[in-house]
Design an enzyme around this catalytic site. Sequence first.
Site: not given
Ligand code: 9WN
Length: 472
Positions: A197, A433
Amino acid sequence: MSQHQQSPHPSSRSGCAEFAPALRTADALLVTAREVLDANWTGLYTRPSQALYPHQWSWDSAFIAVGRSWHDAERARQELETLFEAQWETGMVPSIVFDPAAPPNAYFPGPDVWQSERSPAAPRGRPTSGITQPPIHARAALEVHRHAPPNQGAASLAWLERLYPRLVAQQRYLATARDPRGTGLAAIVHPWESWLDDSPAWDRDFGRINVPPGALAPYRRLDLDHVAAADRPTDADYARFLYLLTLERDADYDDARVVATSPFLTVDPLFNAIRLWSEHALAEIAGLIGANPAAHRAAARRIHEALIGELWVPERQCFCAWDLARGQPEPEQTIVQFGPLLDPDLPPAIVAALCRELESSSFHPRREGLHYLVPTYDEQAADFDPDRYWRGPIWLNTNWLLWHGLRQHGRHVLAEEIVASSVELVRRSGFREYFDPLDGSGRGSDRFSWSAALFTDMVLASRRPRNLAKKG
Ligand code: 9WN
């Protein structure tokens, strides 16, 4: 540089955990990994984490299926089937499938913000996000099939046969709706599509987006109820994420409109390398189910040529993300530049250049005491941040991808160091994570599913004799 010419294992100099002992002592952690996955299982799919991410995420499910398939092939198959039931008519696999059973207001932005029903291509009665994530699914499906126990061979093949047209549609969508310049590379229209992100990989592209005053309805960041603000994207980045979301939603997620108007339009080497890797997997799946693999091999070749022709910068000896809006490369040194190691046909000179960089002080600092691999951002960069999300911390999924890429190019020493480091991180801090690369402490949510799944896969696959390891 050949395997024999690689630098010696650094454990003696720097304390990076050694490979064989790390593997031998991972048994208790494998049991906990399984408990994490089982606790996060909903009956249809696995939540990435209980509190922070209580819905189904697309590429999380692919990673989870790979790890879970070592001990529970049925649930692994179910995981991907559940996800693909929410595939859009365009072929797009949405990044999030919202779970009606999750507590209301458990995640922001939720289905009321995304409003996927505005697109005629979205599945009816099944709210999703309106963007996608890296297409790792064909590769994951092949891995799941490879792990199927002998008495489930027929069921697994039938599953592959059912999934195959959906995987093909997913790849076709990216090759058509997302390639506005016809280069062979798919563009992403939101940093959330990359999964990295807030990576510095697109700071210039993303960072120049100004959110007009009043463009966003008031909101509260629910992520900060669960995780320290210093570990998550900044408020300014979050506002940009939401602003892009509203622009895409206001275009009813019509691909042509979104691609033509998005202020963020970036070609990411890692995203496209994953596409390529999945095309090779599709060729293998086609062979297994009696379909023709030729189109997949041709698609992989086209991406291979475009990666080198468009994203390789010879004078800097690295792959760069490209900002299509400005027509310029993004110069930051991040983990995405190593993605093309997933290409089995990458020329040896480029493999050597990438490995040199991976072993440099930017990504493999030789500090006294323990050190951890692989940071997601250049540790020498002035704005390297060991805590904040994709701006420095280590994630096990990027480690897993690099481990695969390195092994297929015969770079076993570096690949094994990455596994040893991953085991050490989990031993020290649990299935977090992400991790601080300087001291190995955990960040983000705990009992995180893909950390448990990919840890399982790396450890169990590494215990197999090398001559059984597969190529491609
Ligand atoms: C937005 C779920 C997801 C991962 C992504 C990670 C994070 C979400 C967030 O979490 O993104 O989709 O709310 O930050 O960056 O890679 O799939 O684990």
